[in-house]
Design a protein around this motif. Structure first.
Motif, mmCIF file in Angstrom:
data_model
loop_
_atom_site.group_PDB
_atom_site.id
_atom_site.type_symbol
_atom_site.label_atom_id
_atom_site.label_comp_id
_atom_site.label_asym_id
_atom_site.label_seq_id
_atom_site.Cartn_x
_atom_site.Cartn_y
_atom_site.Cartn_z
ATOM 1 N N PHE A 512 71.002 -78.797 15.245
ATOM 2 C CA PHE A 512 69.684 -79.704 14.850
ATOM 3 C C PHE A 512 69.466 -80.804 16.250
ATOM 4 C CE2 PHE A 512 70.059 -78.086 10.058
ATOM 5 C CZ PHE A 512 68.821 -77.069 10.641
ATOM 6 N N MET A 513 70.405 -81.364 16.480
ATOM 7 C CA MET A 513 70.157 -81.859 17.771
ATOM 8 C C MET A 513 70.338 -81.815 18.846
ATOM 9 S SD MET A 513 70.114 -85.349 17.136
ATOM 10 C CE MET A 513 71.051 -86.256 18.939
ATOM 11 N N VAL A 514 70.722 -80.211 19.219
ATOM 12 C CA VAL A 514 70.582 -79.152 20.088
ATOM 13 C C VAL A 514 68.017 -79.165 19.715
ATOM 14 C CG1 VAL A 514 70.212 -76.889 21.689
ATOM 15 C CG2 VAL A 514 71.961 -79.273 21.369
ATOM 16 N N LYS A 515 68.326 -78.382 19.384
ATOM 17 C CA LYS A 515 66.955 -78.365 18.348
ATOM 18 C C LYS A 515 66.111 -79.336 18.855
ATOM 19 C CE LYS A 515 64.305 -73.816 16.780
ATOM 20 N NZ LYS A 515 64.585 -72.524 17.604
ATOM 21 N N PHE A 516 66.223 -80.228 18.036
ATOM 22 C CA PHE A 516 64.964 -81.410 18.677
ATOM 23 C C PHE A 516 65.193 -81.883 19.472
ATOM 24 C CE2 PHE A 516 66.083 -82.057 13.496
ATOM 25 C CZ PHE A 516 65.233 -81.294 13.407
ATOM 26 N N ARG A 517 66.234 -81.534 20.330
ATOM 27 C CA ARG A 517 66.514 -81.764 22.160
ATOM 28 C C ARG A 517 66.620 -82.936 21.673
ATOM 29 N NH1 ARG A 517 64.082 -78.069 26.035
ATOM 30 N NH2 ARG A 517 63.133 -76.639 24.419
ATOM 31 N N GLY A 518 67.551 -83.572 20.647
ATOM 32 C CA GLY A 518 67.999 -85.115 21.046
ATOM 33 C C GLY A 518 69.295 -84.893 21.702
ATOM 34 N N LEU A 519 70.542 -83.571 22.739
ATOM 35 C CA LEU A 519 71.355 -84.190 22.904
ATOM 36 C C LEU A 519 70.613 -84.231 24.841
ATOM 37 C CD1 LEU A 519 73.928 -82.585 21.709
ATOM 38 C CD2 LEU A 519 74.343 -84.643 22.083
ATOM 39 N N GLU A 520 71.195 -84.580 25.551
ATOM 40 C CA GLU A 520 70.667 -84.479 27.153
ATOM 41 C C GLU A 520 72.174 -83.971 27.534
ATOM 42 O OE1 GLU A 520 69.802 -87.927 28.613
ATOM 43 O OE2 GLU A 520 68.308 -89.052 26.986
ATOM 44 N N LYS A 521 71.615 -83.029 28.678
ATOM 45 C CA LYS A 521 72.032 -82.287 29.225
ATOM 46 C C LYS A 521 73.875 -83.613 30.007
ATOM 47 C CE LYS A 521 69.073 -79.594 32.324
ATOM 48 N NZ LYS A 521 68.555 -79.146 33.616
ATOM 49 N N ASP A 522 74.053 -84.789 29.928
ATOM 50 C CA ASP A 522 75.315 -85.527 30.770
ATOM 51 C C ASP A 522 76.075 -84.855 29.372
ATOM 52 O OD1 ASP A 522 73.975 -85.181 33.647
ATOM 53 O OD2 ASP A 522 73.133 -87.620 33.463
ATOM 54 N N ASP A 523 75.479 -85.648 28.467
ATOM 55 C CA ASP A 523 76.533 -85.815 27.088
ATOM 56 C C ASP A 523 76.957 -84.731 26.837
ATOM 57 O OD1 ASP A 523 74.461 -87.740 26.457
ATOM 58 O OD2 ASP A 523 73.464 -86.762 25.001
ATOM 59 N N ILE A 524 76.297 -82.903 27.028
ATOM 60 C CA ILE A 524 77.524 -82.242 26.549
ATOM 61 C C ILE A 524 77.908 -81.903 27.975
ATOM 62 C CG2 ILE A 524 76.473 -79.726 26.623
ATOM 63 C CD1 ILE A 524 74.202 -80.197 25.330
ATOM 64 N N ARG A 525 77.910 -81.956 29.303
ATOM 65 C CA ARG A 525 79.141 -82.201 30.065
ATOM 66 C C ARG A 525 80.230 -82.834 29.999
ATOM 67 N NH1 ARG A 525 74.244 -82.073 34.519
ATOM 68 N NH2 ARG A 525 73.855 -79.855 34.754
ATOM 69 N N LEU A 526 80.065 -83.693 28.801
ATOM 70 C CA LEU A 526 81.164 -84.765 28.724
ATOM 71 C C LEU A 526 81.888 -83.955 27.872
ATOM 72 C CD1 LEU A 526 79.412 -87.843 29.060
ATOM 73 C CD2 LEU A 526 81.127 -87.326 30.204
ATOM 74 N N LEU A 527 81.477 -83.203 26.889
ATOM 75 C CA LEU A 527 82.072 -82.230 26.141
ATOM 76 C C LEU A 527 83.494 -81.028 26.431
ATOM 77 C CD1 LEU A 527 80.002 -81.406 23.692
ATOM 78 C CD2 LEU A 527 81.275 -82.951 23.711
ATOM 79 N N PRO A 528 83.994 -80.922 26.236
ATOM 80 C CA PRO A 528 85.180 -79.246 27.123
ATOM 81 C C PRO A 528 84.509 -78.169 26.774
ATOM 82 C CG PRO A 528 86.499 -80.607 25.184
ATOM 83 C CD PRO A 528 85.048 -81.225 24.929
ATOM 84 N N TYR A 529 84.419 -77.801 28.578
ATOM 85 C CA TYR A 529 83.069 -76.854 28.685
ATOM 86 C C TYR A 529 81.990 -76.814 28.621
ATOM 87 C CZ TYR A 529 88.190 -74.111 27.588
ATOM 88 O OH TYR A 529 89.289 -73.636 27.410
ATOM 89 N N GLY A 530 82.007 -78.433 28.819
ATOM 90 C CA GLY A 530 80.616 -78.849 29.254
ATOM 91 C C GLY A 530 79.274 -78.154 29.759
#
Length: 543
Positions: A512-530
């Motif tokens: 839902f955070m992705v669906k509501f666009r609550g996560l930004e690209k830079d946030d996800i890139r910090l994850l493993p295999y971001g």
């Protein structure tokens, strides 16, 4: 304007420390389970009271040092003064050795009076075994602050994990050994708790060895930078050792005071809870067991809050560096980044604890499953405490060192009043301590937020930071409740049902955070295999 690269470096630095903190906390949970099964809720209460005093002395001796040293080192390093940054490290180390030694002696020789002052004489042995740890941790704090000021949290992260691994092993081993030695003693729980606290010291020794080895491995590079800086700035006026020592103390003291006042809330509970429960009609043994419930609540709730502490600590050198360069937009951007990353974690954690608090306690402490209701009552404290923690760091980094102290004092007065009036009420009892903590941190966070916004001129985008995480967390909470109920109805049992609900809730929150666009690209890139995850989401037009 803020350089994206430097902003990402700050967040990545915080993420390294956050992952290490999560791993350390997880290891802490692992050893807490057999330790609690061994010493029981009674021994847990003894252990926690000793730890409340110990943590207060840790704060007095060293808690402000990593933040203060990282701030002073970062300011000098950002201006190319690596020689002065290294002098800060050496002077701070001498101060920490002195303060740590004094606090260790006070704790060891004054253990009887200190435990008597908080109405916890059974914690006497635990406090004595904890005393050497104060000295060791004071030294570790300087190394961690120095490296963080230079822009790396790796030494802190690695030493934390190593420290916790050895702490976990030796706490359980020594608790069993001490209980064996006290087989004929009238109070084996007290000896078992002392064994558990002794393991903390063993872990600290190995943590210190780890960070010293890291320093020695990098000594050549550090010397090269300091020598080059000294030659380049040979005509610059150097601060005297006395002046530098006073600057370190002056910078650290408000940070220590602010942390100490809020840590004092734990001492308030350790001192007041039993007495107020007894005045409400409970026996001393019933009060001790209830304090054990409060201890389990504290252990669980500190896991998400440790993330806020990480982002607060990691933000200080980065914000201090931008502040030294008079880069106001960068300061504001970094503060909002730290707040956003913290809320992304703490808001869903609070929702999960609200729904699954009792089942989590029953899953973790099978032999002593009582007390989960405190987690549900105090779930929102994850957000209140995290907000206060993350707002404190920027205030310290931008020079408003006294404000967190005043905010903490105001919160502590509210806490004392709440404990005084709520705990003796039979239908509230131990719940009053958790409610008092909520009121304490709401008060402190509100003062810090007001000052940061109105006086420091920082625009905090609370609506943007909170709206989507709260909405996603509400949906997640409903789903967690439904899956837990459904799993128990088909006979899967508490542990399996709880784990299924947590896993589904985590997936739902991310969805839902992705669906509501609550996560930004830079946030996800910090994850493993971001990068791969980001590319996949972009192809589906979700980012």
């Amino acid at each position: 304007m803020l350089d994206n690269k430097s902003g990402n470096n700050f967040v990545k630095m915080a993420m390294v420390l956050a992952l290490a903190s999560l791993l350390s906390r997880f290891i802490g949970f692992i050893y807490l389970l057999p330790l609690t099964n061994m010493i029981g809720d009674d021994g847990n209460g003894i252990y926690s009271r000793a730890f409340s005093v110990y943590q207060f002395f840790i704060i007095l001796s060293s808690a402000g040092m990593p933040a203060a040293i990282s701030k002073l080192v970062a300011e000098r390093a950002s201006l190319g003064r690596h020689d002065e940054a290294h002098r800060v490290f050496h002077v701070a180390l001498a101060i920490a050795v002195s303060f740590g030694a004094v606090c260790m002696c006070v704790l060891f020789f004054g253990a009887e009076r200190l435990t008597g002052a908080i109405n916890a004489p059974r914690s006497y042995y635990s406090l004595m075994t904890l005393s050497p740890t104060v000295f060791i941790v004071a030294i570790i704090a300087i190394f961690r602050g120095y490296f963080q000021g230079l822009g790396t949290t790796v030494p802190t992260a690695v030493s934390q994990v190593v420290e916790q691994i050895f702490n976990a092993v030796f706490s359980v081993v020594l608790a069993g050994a001490f209980m064996g030695l006290a087989a004929a003693h009238t109070d084996p729980a007290a000896f078992g708790a002392a064994g558990g606290t002794a393991g903390t010291g063993v872990g600290a020794v190995f943590g210190l060895f780890t960070i010293i080895i890291y320093y020695l491995l990098n000594r050549r590079s550090i010397r090269k930078k300091t020598r080059f800086s000294a030659i380049k700035n040979v005509t610059a006026k150097k601060e005297s050792t006395r002046k530098l020592a006073w600057l370190i103390i002056r910078t650290a003291m408000p940070i220590i005071a602010g942390t100490a006042v809020l840590s004092f809330t734990n001492l308030i509970d350790a001192t007041m809870v039993t007495a107020r429960l007894v005045s409400g009609g409970f026996s001393v043994s019933e009060a001790d067991i209830m304090f054990g419930y409060l201890s389990k609540y504290s252990h669980v709730i500190t896991l998400p809050i440790s993330i806020a502490a990480v982002f607060s600590l990691a933000s200080i050198p980065s914000i201090s560096s931008s502040n030294a360069k008079k880069d106001a937009p960068a300061v504001e951007s970094k503060i909002n980044s730290a707040l956003r990353m913290t809320m992304l974690i703490c808001v869903p954690a609070a929702a999960g604890l609200l729904v699954l608090g009792s089942s989590i306690i029953a899953m973790l402490f099978r032999q002593f499953p009582e007390g989960g209701f405190l987690l549900q009552i105090g779930a929102a404290n994850v957000v209140f405490m995290a907000l206060n923690q993350i707002l404190t760091g920027p205030l310290q980094a931008t020079g408003y060192l006294k404000i967190p102290v005043l905010a903490a004092l105001a919160g502590s007065f509210v806490k004392i009043a709440a404990n005084q009036f709520l705990i003796p009420l039979p239908f509230i009892n131990i719940r009053g301590a958790v409610i008092g903590t909520s009121l304490c941190y709401i008060t402190a966070a509100s003062i810090n937020w007001y000052w940061l916004k109105k006086k420091a001129g920082i625009r905090i985008q609370f609506k943007k930071l909170m709206l989507k995480p709260v909405l996603s967390s509400v949906i997640m909470g409903v789903l967690c409740f439904a899956i837990y109920r459904g799993s128990t109805l088909i006979g899967l049992g508490n542990t399996v049902s709880t784990l299924c609900a947590i896993a589904a809730g985590f997936a739902a929150y991310l969805f839902f955070m992705v669906k509501f666009r609550g996560l930004e690209k830079d946030d996800i890139r910090l994850l493993p295999y971001g990068k791969k995850i980001t590319s996949a989401l972009e192809r589906r037009n979700l980012l």
